[in-house]
Design a protein around this motif. Structure first.
Motif: not given
Length: 176
Positions: A1-17
């Protein structure tokens, strides 16, 4: 069996930082598990606008003692490899990670991406897909998969929490 995870999060900061914080977050006092990071390779391709890094993270073995009774699992440290491609032109960071330690018994892989949010260019979207495939442990395989699933979910939540804390600290410093 393969254990998987899919995750998404929004950081309220600019990409460079966010990218800078990701690439410099370990080691830190907020997470003692990762105690060293070594850059093994770095290449900057100015013609393509890509900054490539291959790094190893050295982590404490957090397996419970009951599982460490298996000699192959009783190691002091774990080594994880991360490859990172920062595309300066398109403004995204793509990552691939895998385990070095225990690679013949278990295969852990993660693919992650940091990119500017479509609806707010000052925010950064983090997406991650990870999986662990454990083999060669007979009846212990299922127990190891259950433990791996809990560790993956806990690890993602902890990483995001640490990133948010570091981002808040660093954003505050840049404002002053």
């Amino acid at each position: 069996m393969v254990v998987t995870i899919d995750f998404q999060h929004v950081f309220k900061h600019p990409l460079q930082l966010v990218v800078e914080t990701h690439l410099t977050k370990y080691p830190n006092a907020k997470d003692k598990w990762v105690f060293k990071v070594e850059t093994l390779e770095r290449k900057i391709d100015l013609s393509k606008g890509v900054d490539y890094r291959r790094r190893w993270a050295f982590c404490e073995n957090i397996l419970p003692n009951i599982l460490r009774q298996v000699s192959a699992l009783n190691v002091k440290e774990l080594i994880l490899e991360e490859e990172a491609w920062l595309n300066i032109r398109s403004g995204h960071l793509q990552l691939k990670s895998r385990n070095i330690t225990w690679a013949s018994y278990a295969r852990m892989s993660e693919e992650s991406k940091f990119a500017r949010a479509d609806d707010n260019p000052n925010w950064t979207v983090f997406k991650q897909h990870g999986q662990i495939d454990i083999n060669n442990f007979g009846p212990l395989t299922h127990l190891l998969e259950m433990f791996a699933s809990k560790i993956i979910n806990y690890g993602v939540q902890k990483t995001v929490r640490i990133m948010e804390e570091l981002l808040t600290e660093r954003a505050g410093k840049s404002d002053s």
